[in-house]
Design a protein around this motif. Structure first.
Motif, PDB file in Angstrom:
ATOM      1  N   ASP A  77      42.385  45.700  30.570  1.00 12.23           N
ATOM      2  CA  ASP A  77      42.432  44.874  28.929  1.00 12.23           C
ATOM      3  C   ASP A  77      42.777  43.870  28.986  1.00 12.23           C
ATOM      4  O   ASP A  77      43.001  43.134  28.211  1.00 12.23           O
ATOM      5  N   SER A  78      44.031  43.999  29.937  1.00 13.83           N
ATOM      6  CA  SER A  78      44.780  42.798  30.195  1.00 13.83           C
ATOM      7  C   SER A  78      43.629  41.785  31.000  1.00 13.83           C
ATOM      8  O   SER A  78      44.437  40.409  30.518  1.00 13.83           O
ATOM      9  N   VAL A  79      42.859  42.115  31.734  1.00 15.22           N
ATOM     10  CA  VAL A  79      42.314  41.596  32.403  1.00 15.22           C
ATOM     11  C   VAL A  79      41.618  40.696  31.575  1.00 15.22           C
ATOM     12  O   VAL A  79      41.022  39.668  31.729  1.00 15.22           O
ATOM     13  N   ARG A  80      40.643  41.759  31.063  1.00 14.75           N
ATOM     14  CA  ARG A  80      40.319  40.649  29.592  1.00 14.75           C
ATOM     15  C   ARG A  80      40.634  40.162  28.929  1.00 14.75           C
ATOM     16  O   ARG A  80      39.579  38.792  28.487  1.00 14.75           O
ATOM     17  N   ARG A  81      41.935  40.400  28.732  1.00 15.33           N
ATOM     18  CA  ARG A  81      42.476  39.361  27.354  1.00 15.33           C
ATOM     19  C   ARG A  81      42.832  37.943  28.255  1.00 15.33           C
ATOM     20  O   ARG A  81      42.682  36.741  27.309  1.00 15.33           O
ATOM     21  N   ALA A  82      43.360  37.592  30.044  1.00 12.32           N
ATOM     22  CA  ALA A  82      43.819  36.651  30.227  1.00 12.32           C
ATOM     23  C   ALA A  82      42.167  35.759  30.416  1.00 12.32           C
ATOM     24  O   ALA A  82      42.609  34.834  30.793  1.00 12.32           O
ATOM     25  N   ALA A  83      41.254  36.360  30.795  1.00 13.40           N
ATOM     26  CA  ALA A  83      39.943  35.830  31.279  1.00 13.40           C
ATOM     27  C   ALA A  83      39.962  35.335  30.209  1.00 13.40           C
ATOM     28  O   ALA A  83      39.373  33.873  29.893  1.00 13.40           O
ATOM     29  N   ALA A  84      39.950  35.869  28.867  1.00 10.04           N
ATOM     30  CA  ALA A  84      39.463  35.060  27.795  1.00 10.04           C
ATOM     31  C   ALA A  84      40.256  33.957  27.315  1.00 10.04           C
ATOM     32  O   ALA A  84      39.420  32.739  27.113  1.00 10.04           O
TER      33      ALA A  84
END
Length: 305
Positions: A77-84
């Protein structure tokens, strides 16, 4: 091509994202890229630690262009937020997949229930890279950080999460073998799609904190540090020099996708960065393709190239 680590090609106008850029090799990669003119983004789990690293970076490189983003590779979930967040900020010209966790005697898991080293070192970076793929610039370098430990590793596709026969150093080596298989398969897929993005890899040799120059307030060695670390200097080097092969992989204008850089010195443990050799197990296209499919299934992140 000979390489001078003190004369990195200019990176002005380029943005570099370094996972784990708040400490160790990742910090020194960020510092060296910033000195070459890049805008650097330190990606790390702790905002307090990345801000401390930014303070040290700006002291070492006055006028450096640098910021940070929160990224916990052990939580998709953190990976997706950072990528966004990174995608919204604009093109990424250098992605250094450096962060990772090292061997621990007790098996642990990520937020999604993956074995911690495999889930962080490989799956977290796999998901981040694929999510950032649309934001990569046309001449981007994606650098995966390997390790000499991969040479003794073998993947067990029946137990990728190491639920049986857990041995921490062996699991760490397998996670780094997975990283290199991913780098090679990413290169194959980029070429097949006609992309000019380059997937390259590097390893730091034997880089130890005690041989690393001070970078206050991030790293301030005590009075006995140099004395205690001196015996290691014959075979090892500081984290600053361990960053050299990574920076070469990230900036060498003639680097070719699929290449692997590391120290050229005694036992590949220290020295000037040059081309290095991966173990045969890291050059197995069938294993790489199988790992890619498994990684897509585990993370729910799919290649759109």
């Amino acid at each position: 091509m000979t390489w001078d680590p003190q004369d990195v090609p200019g990176q002005y106008g380029r943005t570099a994202v370094i996972t784990g850029g708040n400490a160790g090799i990742g910090y020194h990669v960020a510092e060296q890229l910033a000195r070459a003119g890049a805008h650097v983004v330190l990606a790390g789990r702790s905002t307090a630690r990345t801000r401390t690293a930014l303070d040290a970076l700006r002291r070492a490189v006055p006028g450096a262009s640098a910021t940070d983003v929160r990224l916990d590779l052990a939580d998709l979930d953190s990976v997706r937020r950072a990528a966004a967040d990174l995608t919204a900020a604009g093109p990424v010209d250098i992605l250094v997949n450096n962060a990772g966790v090292t061997a621990s005697g007790t098996r642990a898991e990520t937020a999604q229930g993956f074995e911690l080293m495999f889930g962080t070192n490989h799956l977290g970076h796999f998901a981040l890279t694929l999510l950032l793929a649309p934001a990569l610039g046309p001449d981007a370098h994606v650098v995966s950080l390997g390790s000499l430990t991969h040479t003794r590793a073998r993947l067990d596709f029946g137990d990728l999460q190491s639920r049986t026969h857990y041995r921490s150093m062996a699991v760490y080596g397998r996670s780094k073998l997975a990283v290199l298989l991913f780098a090679a398969e990413l290169d194959r897929r980029l070429r097949a799609s006609g992309s000019t993005v380059r997937s390259v890899a590097a390893h730091p040799g034997w880089a130890v904190q005690g041989l690393t120059p001070a970078r206050p307030p991030l790293w301030e060695p005590g009075p006995l540090t140099a004395v205690r670390s001196a015996p290691l200097a014959l075979l090892a080097q500081g984290k600053d020099r361990g960053a050299w092969p990574v920076v070469r992989a990230a900036t060498d204008p003639v680097a070719i996708g699929g290449q692997y850089f590391g120290p050229i010195g005694l036992g590949a443990l220290k020295g000037t960065p040059s081309l290095a050799a991966m173990a045969e197990s890291a050059r197995d296209p069938e294993a790489a393709a199988r790992l890619w499919t498994a990684s897509e299934e585990l993370t729910g992140v799919h290649w759109a190239g």
